[in-house]
Design a protein around this motif. Structure first.
Motif, PDB file in Angstrom:
ATOM      1  N   ILE A 142      -0.391   0.226  -6.816  1.00 32.32           N
ATOM      2  CA  ILE A 142      -0.940  -0.318  -5.695  1.00 32.32           C
ATOM      3  C   ILE A 142      -0.346  -1.779  -5.498  1.00 32.32           C
ATOM      4  O   ILE A 142       0.189  -1.987  -4.411  1.00 32.32           O
ATOM      5  CB  ILE A 142      -2.496  -0.458  -5.926  1.00 32.32           C
ATOM      6  N   CYS A 143       0.094  -2.279  -6.400  1.00 32.99           N
ATOM      7  CA  CYS A 143       0.867  -3.412  -6.406  1.00 32.99           C
ATOM      8  C   CYS A 143       2.208  -3.218  -5.917  1.00 32.99           C
ATOM      9  O   CYS A 143       2.852  -4.066  -4.935  1.00 32.99           O
ATOM     10  CB  CYS A 143       0.878  -4.352  -7.656  1.00 32.99           C
ATOM     11  N   ARG A 189      -2.100   1.150  -0.550  1.00 30.10           N
ATOM     12  CA  ARG A 189      -2.422  -0.252  -1.099  1.00 30.10           C
ATOM     13  C   ARG A 189      -3.529  -0.404  -1.626  1.00 30.10           C
ATOM     14  O   ARG A 189      -4.108  -1.402  -2.315  1.00 30.10           O
ATOM     15  CB  ARG A 189      -2.289  -1.212   0.002  1.00 30.10           C
ATOM     16  N   SER A 203      -5.290  -5.645  -1.991  1.00 29.30           N
ATOM     17  CA  SER A 203      -5.486  -4.516  -2.325  1.00 29.30           C
ATOM     18  C   SER A 203      -7.020  -4.486  -3.053  1.00 29.30           C
ATOM     19  O   SER A 203      -7.521  -5.471  -3.678  1.00 29.30           O
ATOM     20  CB  SER A 203      -4.794  -3.871  -3.485  1.00 29.30           C
ATOM     21  N   GLU A 216       5.285  -3.310   1.289  1.00 29.08           N
ATOM     22  CA  GLU A 216       4.928  -3.571   2.870  1.00 29.08           C
ATOM     23  C   GLU A 216       5.213  -4.900   3.049  1.00 29.08           C
ATOM     24  O   GLU A 216       5.415  -5.176   4.217  1.00 29.08           O
ATOM     25  CB  GLU A 216       3.402  -3.348   2.575  1.00 29.08           C
ATOM     26  N   SER A 220       2.135  -2.668  -2.097  1.00 29.38           N
ATOM     27  CA  SER A 220       1.738  -3.747  -1.443  1.00 29.38           C
ATOM     28  C   SER A 220       2.788  -4.779  -1.237  1.00 29.38           C
ATOM     29  O   SER A 220       3.062  -5.015  -0.267  1.00 29.38           O
ATOM     30  CB  SER A 220       0.649  -4.549  -2.170  1.00 29.38           C
TER      31      SER A 220
END
Ligand code: CP
Length: 323
Positions: free
Chosen positions: A314-315, A18, A137, A321, A318
């Motif tokens: 990264i998005c 993340r 993040s 998750e 995230s």
């Protein structure tokens, strides 16, 4: 022109991070996931000139407490080309002058619905501090002399595009190693992908202790020149130094500037990189900076591709998750 989201594949299952705080902790597989995604974005968007709306509804905040041209603008453009929104924070005109801490400032910006904070700060570890204190993040855009992971990635991507692989190449990082976050990120990334790394510069800026990172040390550019496939010319970071590490800029340039005479003694096809900003006449002469061996502006375009890839990965991790 906006491209179809379906042109992009799913985020690789092996990508689970993340945050991007540095290259030290990334595996070779993770480095390759980012590099492959960057190439995919470069291809899908005609060298990052077109939009591909995969981050619609997401917002990135640029928290830059140090000056920047390339990194700040390319993170902004990358987020916009992915269909997301960007908010820019300027520390000089912020309420930090009234005593607010970095963490409180970041938490307040996060509370406005920000998904990613991109942070540059002169203090090493600031982005790690934010990652430990925010829910969103965090991407490190340079923490003092520690790491600059997207710079390392764009340097590596540029070499990979030109040479096909990093394995077996000899890459020299020349100049101010001591105060360079770019040097650290390059060393971690290049070594993991199989390159031989030489650190070259005055002994006041290149300590023998760096050998512990598995690199070769040299204080003589002319001696290593014929062995190098790539030279990455690092700026002398006068703003981080309390005393001059050499008697004069002229003497430094005489020993370490990449000039026409040195190009003639280098390998055929040697690549000249510089993270920028460049100081013409100090680490590189204008004819070399603008000459056929230079890939300095390709690095800048690749910076946009790398930052699109990092924001997307990264998005995506995230969102996974939260599912
Ligand atoms: N290379 C680099 O980080 O440039 P900026 O300081 O302009 O962002």
């Amino acid at each position: 022109m906006t491209l179809d989201v379906n042109e992009l594949g799913a985020i690789p299952a092996a990508w689970t991070r993340r945050h991007l705080l540095g290259l030290e902790d990334l595996s070779a597989d993770e480095l390759n996931i980012i590099l492959d995604a960057a190439e995919m974005f470069r291809d899908a968007t005609h060298d990052c000139t077109r939009k591909i709306s995969v981050l619609t509804g997401r917002t990135a905040a640029n928290l830059f407490f140090e000056n920047s041209t390339r990194t700040r603008i390319s993170f902004s453009l990358a987020m916009r080309r992915l269909g997301g929104d960007v908010v820019d924070f300027a520390s000089g005109s912020s309420s930090m002058s009234k005593g607010e801490t970095v963490i409180d400032t970041a938490k307040n910006i996060e509370a406005m619905g920000v998904d990613v904070v991109v942070c540059r700060h002169r203090t090493p570890g600031t982005t790690h501090l934010l990652a430990n204190n925010l829910r969103c993040s965090v991407i490190n855009a340079g923490d003092g002399p520690h790491e600059h992971p997207t710079q390392g990635l764009l340097d590596i991507l540029t070499i990979r595009q030109r040479r096909g692989t990093l394995a077996g190449l000899t890459v020299a990082l020349v100049g101010d190693i001591q105060f360079s976050r770019t040097a650290r990120s390059n060393i971690w990334g290049l070594r993991k992908l199989g390159a031989h790394v030489i650190l070259c510069g005055p002994s006041t800026l290149v300590s023998p202790l760096w050998r512990e990172m598995g690199v070769e040390i040299s204080h003589n550019l002319d001696a290593i020149l014929p062995r190098c496939d790539v030279l990455n010319l690092l700026r002398i970071q006068f703003e981080r130094q309390s005393t001059r590490p050499f008697p004069s800029v002229r003497e430094y340039a005489l020993l370490y500037a990449m000039n026409r005479q040195r190009i003639e003694r280098a390998k055929d096809g040697v690549l000249i990189l510089a993270p920028g900003p460049i100081n013409r006449g100090v680490e590189v002469t204008p004819d070399v900076a603008d000459g056929p061996h230079s890939v300095i502006l390709e690095q800048v375009t690749n910076g946009l591709a790398v930052r699109m890839a990092v924001l997307w990965l990264i998005c995506g991790a995230s969102a996974r998750e939260l599912d």
